[in-house]
Enzyme design. Structure first.
Site, PDB file in Angstrom:
ATOM      1  N   ASP A 134       0.840  -1.193   0.000  1.00 45.61           N
ATOM      2  CA  ASP A 134       0.000   0.000   0.000  1.00 45.61           C
ATOM      3  C   ASP A 134       0.879   1.248   0.000  1.00 45.61           C
ATOM      4  O   ASP A 134       2.022   1.222   0.472  1.00 45.61           O
ATOM      5  CB  ASP A 134      -0.891   0.041   1.251  1.00 45.61           C
ATOM      6  CG  ASP A 134      -1.943  -1.057   1.257  1.00 45.61           C
ATOM      7  OD1 ASP A 134      -2.269  -1.547   0.165  1.00 45.61           O
ATOM      8  OD2 ASP A 134      -2.412  -1.416   2.347  1.00 45.61           O
ATOM      9  N   MET A 135       0.325   2.335  -0.480  1.00 43.51           N
ATOM     10  CA  MET A 135       1.044   3.614  -0.522  1.00 43.51           C
ATOM     11  C   MET A 135       1.659   3.967   0.839  1.00 43.51           C
ATOM     12  O   MET A 135       2.801   4.410   0.919  1.00 43.51           O
ATOM     13  CB  MET A 135       0.076   4.710  -0.966  1.00 43.51           C
ATOM     14  CG  MET A 135       0.647   6.115  -0.920  1.00 43.51           C
ATOM     15  SD  MET A 135      -0.591   7.322  -1.449  1.00 43.51           S
ATOM     16  CE  MET A 135       0.267   8.854  -1.154  1.00 43.51           C
TER      17      MET A 135
END
Length: 300
Positions: A134-135
């Site tokens: 995930d970012m």
């Protein structure tokens, strides 16, 4: 030029090279077909067809080099390379960085930086992601340099043979200091749910092994080892136990914790897997990022 080489040892009489490449080297039908069409498969340094019968003592060589392009703009950025060889690149992704360009993030992604690194170092590769994060999750990501390594490692990922270890800073003191969470994760339908997952018997079986590494006044540093790799698995499982991750907006109280940390305190710190070429066991580690170290200092 990346050459995959194999010395033929014991072999059943009449075995054709196509069968040998699939069973002994684990190559995909697609890779074999492509390499054969481009005359990049050799036996004793001579180009061969795929119905060629092999004999003990012969040497197979496959030229993995391939002219490829990718619609990703190169961008110079500081990339933390943890490991690199002729087949793979493993990098320690910073928090707040998207892995691959999307409609919302056309630039500034890890892939933009990796493409630039390949160009500057004279390596003619495209970005083949074996793993993603995930970012707002930091840590180790595997990038394959060729079709061979991507196929081999993707298969290992699918079969859960790549050991993935994470460190998370969670709310509260866990009653059980180690254990296994074996609860199915499901993605409900409906726009209002967004990307959020829930524990639900309709979901896929999901297994997380956890161990408390250190305890603070009202928080814990927890190591998680994934046996399965579902989206948001650690965040869902720990949140379900009542120990949400600090800074997690989706599964915790992250909206109100901006003064402590600006993202979920989750770091993919360890990867154990076999080199696709040599079979050697690789054990790679990435140190905790500064924002998680600072959070620990605040919680002590």
């Amino acid at each position: 030029m990346s050459i995959l080489e194999k010395h033929v040892d014991k072999i059943e009489q009449g075995t054709k090279i196509r069968e040998y490449l699939k069973t002994e080297l684990g190559l995909s039908t697609r890779l074999i077909r492509s390499a054969s069409i481009n005359q990049k498969i050799f036996v004793n340094d001579k180009v061969v067809k795929m119905n060629r019968v092999l004999n003990p003592g012969e040497i197979i060589k496959i030229d993995l080099a391939k002219d490829e392009s990718q619609d990703i703009a190169p961008e110079k950025m500081d990339i933390d390379i943890v490991y690199e060889d002729e087949d793979i690149l493993v990098v320690n992704k910073k928090p707040f960085m998207v892995v691959h360009p999307t409609k919302s993030y056309q630039s500034g992604t890890l892939a933009n930086g990796v493409i630039n690194y390949f160009m500057e170092s004279g390596q003619n590769y495209i970005v083949r992601l074996v793993s993603r994060l995930d970012m707002n999750t930091s840590g180790l990501i595997i990038i394959a340099k060729n079709q061979f390594s991507h196929g081999m490692l993707s298969k290992e990922m699918t079969e859960n043979k790549v050991e993935k270890r994470y460190l998370a800073i969670v709310h509260g003191i866990m009653k059980e200091k180690q254990g296994t969470i074996d609860l199915p994760i499901y993605k409900p339908e409906g726009i209002e749910m967004g990307t959020r997952r829930v524990i639900d018997e309709r979901g896929q079986r999901s297994i997380t092994h956890y161990k408390v590494v250190e305890e603070f006044k009202a928080a814990s540093l927890v190591e998680c080892k994934l046996e399965t790799g579902r989206t948001h698995q650690i965040r869902v499982h720990l949140g379900h136990l009542g120990h949400s991750i600090y800074g997690d907006v989706l599964y915790g109280d992250g909206d109100n914790e901006g003064d402590l940390i600006k993202r979920q305190a989750l770091h993919a710190y360890g990867l154990n897997f076999k080199s696709p070429r040599s079979g050697e066991e690789l054990a790679l580690r990435a140190e905790l990022p500064e924002d998680m170290k600072e959070l620990i200092s605040k919680l002590r």
